[in-house]
Scaffold this active site. Structure first.
Site, PDB file in Angstrom:
ATOM      1  N   SER A 370      -1.883  -6.747 -49.336  1.00 54.40           N
ATOM      2  CA  SER A 370      -1.026  -7.109 -48.209  1.00 54.40           C
ATOM      3  C   SER A 370      -0.557  -5.838 -47.476  1.00 54.40           C
ATOM      4  CB  SER A 370       0.164  -7.877 -48.772  1.00 54.40           C
ATOM      5  OG  SER A 370       1.063  -8.100 -47.771  1.00 54.40           O
ATOM      6  N   GLY A 372      -2.408  -4.097 -45.534  1.00 58.62           N
ATOM      7  CA  GLY A 372      -3.540  -3.177 -45.357  1.00 58.62           C
ATOM      8  C   GLY A 372      -4.047  -3.139 -43.928  1.00 58.62           C
ATOM      9  N   GLY A 373      -3.852  -4.221 -43.171  1.00 61.85           N
ATOM     10  CA  GLY A 373      -4.294  -4.232 -41.772  1.00 61.85           C
ATOM     11  C   GLY A 373      -5.232  -5.385 -41.443  1.00 61.85           C
ATOM     12  N   LYS A 374      -5.380  -6.355 -42.355  1.00 58.81           N
ATOM     13  CA  LYS A 374      -6.336  -7.460 -42.142  1.00 58.81           C
ATOM     14  C   LYS A 374      -5.950  -8.290 -40.909  1.00 58.81           C
ATOM     15  CE  LYS A 374      -5.488  -9.158 -46.293  1.00 58.81           C
ATOM     16  NZ  LYS A 374      -4.522  -8.161 -46.791  1.00 58.81           N
ATOM     17  N   GLU A 497      -7.401 -17.551 -44.539  1.00 56.53           N
ATOM     18  CA  GLU A 497      -7.274 -18.491 -45.644  1.00 56.53           C
ATOM     19  C   GLU A 497      -5.838 -18.462 -46.190  1.00 56.53           C
ATOM     20  OE1 GLU A 497     -10.799 -19.531 -48.724  1.00 56.53           O
ATOM     21  OE2 GLU A 497      -9.844 -17.604 -49.004  1.00 56.53           O
TER      22      GLU A 497
HETATM   23  P1  ADP Z   1      -2.253  -7.596 -43.733  1.00 51.12           P
HETATM   24  O1  ADP Z   1      -2.735  -8.692 -42.865  1.00 51.12           O
HETATM   25  O2  ADP Z   1      -3.352  -6.867 -44.441  1.00 51.12           O
HETATM   26  O3  ADP Z   1      -1.197  -8.018 -44.694  1.00 51.12           O
HETATM   27  P2  ADP Z   1      -1.080  -6.527 -41.327  1.00 51.12           P
HETATM   28  O4  ADP Z   1      -2.208  -6.307 -40.390  1.00 51.12           O
HETATM   29  O5  ADP Z   1      -0.241  -7.741 -41.140  1.00 51.12           O
HETATM   30  O6  ADP Z   1      -1.587  -6.454 -42.823  1.00 51.12           O
HETATM   31  O7  ADP Z   1      -0.092  -5.275 -41.259  1.00 51.12           O
HETATM   32  C1  ADP Z   1      -0.573  -3.945 -41.284  1.00 51.12           C
HETATM   33  C2  ADP Z   1       0.600  -3.017 -40.995  1.00 51.12           C
HETATM   34  O8  ADP Z   1       1.036  -3.232 -39.669  1.00 51.12           O
HETATM   35  C3  ADP Z   1       1.816  -3.257 -41.886  1.00 51.12           C
HETATM   36  O9  ADP Z   1       2.341  -2.000 -42.217  1.00 51.12           O
HETATM   37  C4  ADP Z   1       2.756  -4.020 -41.020  1.00 51.12           C
HETATM   38  O10 ADP Z   1       4.069  -3.721 -41.347  1.00 51.12           O
HETATM   39  C5  ADP Z   1       2.424  -3.501 -39.642  1.00 51.12           C
HETATM   40  N1  ADP Z   1       2.648  -4.527 -38.605  1.00 51.12           N
HETATM   41  C6  ADP Z   1       2.127  -5.768 -38.575  1.00 51.12           C
HETATM   42  N2  ADP Z   1       2.505  -6.422 -37.452  1.00 51.12           N
HETATM   43  C7  ADP Z   1       3.293  -5.546 -36.759  1.00 51.12           C
HETATM   44  C8  ADP Z   1       3.997  -5.633 -35.498  1.00 51.12           C
HETATM   45  N3  ADP Z   1       3.943  -6.704 -34.726  1.00 51.12           N
HETATM   46  N4  ADP Z   1       4.703  -4.559 -35.107  1.00 51.12           N
HETATM   47  C9  ADP Z   1       4.743  -3.435 -35.880  1.00 51.12           C
HETATM   48  N5  ADP Z   1       4.105  -3.303 -37.051  1.00 51.12           N
HETATM   49  C10 ADP Z   1       3.390  -4.335 -37.508  1.00 51.12           C
END
Ligand code: ADP
Length: 572
Positions: A370, A372-374, A497
């Site tokens: 979690s 990671g950027g997915k 998913e």
């Molecule tokens: P995953 O889906 O692998 O759990 P995310 O893509 O949601 O990961 O998040 C990757 C990083 O980007 C995390 O550090 C998260 O805190 C950050 N992040 C996600 N959405 C936002 C947003 N809207 N604004 C700022 N940071 C974000």
């Protein structure tokens, strides 16, 4: 003045109607002039023993009063109709704007704040148009008319009174800025209570789950208290202002009549007692002009703050219609991502130089811890955000060659926690395709394993799902969302998913629905289930914004890396 201009600009298309209404209603304020005339004619007529003069004046005034009543009636209708039109236009404009603003602005703002701008603030604007502007215009007109009439009656008395009223205006104007500041504060505090209300509605289940009732109640109480404090402050300022105005009003009337009477008795003044009473009456109009104009301007200041907040919303950056230009790729895959880097805030890199391809009809699973950027990869693929570096192409065409709308028509997205709108099951499925026929909807529901449960609902496809689909189970909501994606029939699927576990039966139905949806489609799936991961052509392991491993299931297992650890966790 700029604020009034901005307010008036809201009436675009309705200005003539509104202005006529404004003039009609303002005429009512001229009753000061008529009462003054009554005093003048009656008192001087009585002194001159001229009954016919008195009667004629009374008849004339009755006729004028009748005429004014008609004018006010017409004026109110014109004002209401044009204001309501302008305000509903503004509401629609703000609503449409919210549909268009970028996802960045959506995520930075709070839903309660948006709601407050479109409700509270617009309500204040409505009040300005139907009340405050009327007061200002009426006061202004009556002021000018009374001053002119006073000078016609006796310029010396008029000049004396005017000077006195200017002094009182100076005193009242000291309150304008504190009043505006406290009104701004009240609006801001009110907006923060709306935010708290929106929180308890959207987060109702979390509040119950974590037993946050008391905490939330305390939080609201604090906000409510601060609204109370801000309003009290405004009331204090306004009370002092009103008290002072009232004192000055009485003081002026008594002082003026007393001084003028002494002059008449000593036969030193070149005016009659009728003129004194008439001018004293006109003084009301002048005082309303000098004192209440300030007060009314204060009231309208309240709405300027609201107008600023609505304008701020209307000026928010919209989602671009196209991707920004990217370096061209020579790649005919369904999706090609090359050297993409991205940051939400331009400082913390969330995706760092990632590249991958998905061949037409192929399936790529994205896995990893979690954070990671997915999901961010999905947001970029969907064009919700644009990468700072690198390129994305779809079917050999660069992202920027598509409009955002046509790009999104290429993709169907099923999120982890699908959003259902408050409406019927049928409506919710049909959002996938404009003008979807009943046949298409039923076929999609069948393919999504949703038809049976939908048919068993009380009203079948016409059953209301409740806000966010609250009347349905997690698995049912997912299958409706899958049916929606099937109806869309887009060549690319982005599937997230669910991590939350469904019961075995439900899980099987959802998995089967996913398989039906994925037939002949290019799919990228954020995967959490072993079966999904194993069945995909290629797996990307994403950690800290980078693809750290890639390959199919067997290839990755031989590497004994991060994927192997993940696999043993999932299969264990
Ligand atoms: P995953 O889906 O692998 O759990 P995310 O893509 O949601 O990961 O998040 C990757 C990083 O980007 C995390 O550090 C998260 O805190 C950050 N992040 C996600 N959405 C936002 C947003 N809207 N604004 C700022 N940071 C974000």
């Amino acid at each position: 003045m700029q604020g009034i201009k901005n307010l008036y600009s809201l009436l675009k298309g309705n200005r003539l109607r509104y202005s006529i209404g404004l003039v009609c209603i303002s005429m009512l304020n001229l009753n000061q002039i008529f009462i003054a005339t009554i005093y003048l004619v009656i008192f001087d007529g009585i002194i001159a023993q001229d009954i016919s003069l008195v009667l004629n004046a009374v008849y004339g005034l009755i006729a004028l009063t009748f005429f004014l009543t008609i004018l006010v009636l017409i004026g109110h209708i014109l004002i209401r109709v044009s204001s309501i039109k302008a305000i509903s236009f503004l509401r629609a404009k703000a609503f449409n704007k919210m549909l268009k603003i970028s996802i960045q602005n959506h995520s930075q703002g709070h839903s309660g704040d948006f709601i407050s701008r479109v409700t509270n603030d617009i309500q204040v604007l409505e009040k300005s148009l139907t009340e405050y502007l009327l007061n200002i215009t009426g006061t202004f007109l009556v002021g000018i008319a009374c001053i002119t009439y006073m000078f016609i009656l006796n310029w010396k008395l008029a000049l004396g009174l005017l000077t006195w009223n200017l002094i009182t205006l100076g005193i009242s104007s000291l309150f304008i800025n504190p009043m505006k500041e406290s009104s701004d504060k009240v609006q801001k505090k009110l907006s923060s209570t709306t935010t708290a209300i929106s929180d308890i509605i959207t987060g109702a289940s979390v509040i119950k789950l974590y037993n946050l009732k008391n905490k939330m109640a305390r939080r609201y109480e604090q906000k409510n208290k601060s609204v109370y404090k801000a309003v009290s402050k405004r009331v204090e300022i306004s009370a002092v202002m009103r008290g002072l105005n009232s004192f000055l009003r009485t003081f002026s009337a008594i002082g003026f009549i007393a001084i003028a009477s002494i002059f008449i008795m000593k036969e030193k003044g070149d005016f009659t007692f009728g003129q004194v009473l008439a001018i004293n009456q006109l003084q009301h109009g002048v005082r309303i002009f000098f004192q209440s104009l300030g007060e009314f301007l204060n009231q309208v200041q309240e709405s300027f703050a609201g107008l600023d907040r609505v304008n701020e919303l209307l000026e928010m950056e919209e989602e671009p219609t196209h991707f920004k230009k990217m370096p061209a790729l020579n790649n005919n895959n369904a999706i090609a991502v090359e050297n993409v880097s991205f940051s939400y805030n331009c400082t913390d890199t969330v995706l760092n130089n990632i590249s991958f391809e998905v061949r037409e009809g192929g399936t790529v699973a994205i896995v990893g811890p979690s954070g990671g950027g997915k999901s961010t990869i999905f947001k970029l693929l969907l064009g919700l955000y644009q990468p700072q570096d690198g390129s994305i192409s779809y079917f050999g065409e660069m992202g920027h060659d598509y409009s955002i709308d046509s790009l999104r028509s290429l993709m169907a997205y099923v999120p982890q926690d699908p959003y259902l709108f408050n409406g019927t099951v049928k409506e919710n499925i049909s959002y996938g395709k404009k003008d979807a026929s009943d046949c298409e909807i039923f076929a999609a529901a069948k393919a999504a394993n949703a038809h049976d449960f939908i048919s068993s609902l009380e009203n079948g496809y016409d059953t209301m799902v409740g806000e966010r689909g609250i009347f349905l189970s997690g698995g049912q909501k997912q299958r409706i969302a899958i049916a929606r994606a099937i109806v869309k029939d887009a060549p690319i699927l982005l599937l997230d998913e669910a991590t939350s576990s469904l019961d075995n039966e439900s899980e099987k139905l959802v998995q089967n629905a996913f398989s039906n949806l994925m037939q002949n489609k290019t799919t990228v799936i954020i995967a959490h289930r072993l079966s999904t991961i194993k069945n995909s052509d290629s797996i990307l392991v994403v950690e800290h914004g980078q693809i750290i491993e890639r390959g199919n299931h067997d290839e990755l297992l031989t590497r004994a890396g991060v994927y192997t650890g993940l696999y043993s966790k999932l299969s264990g």
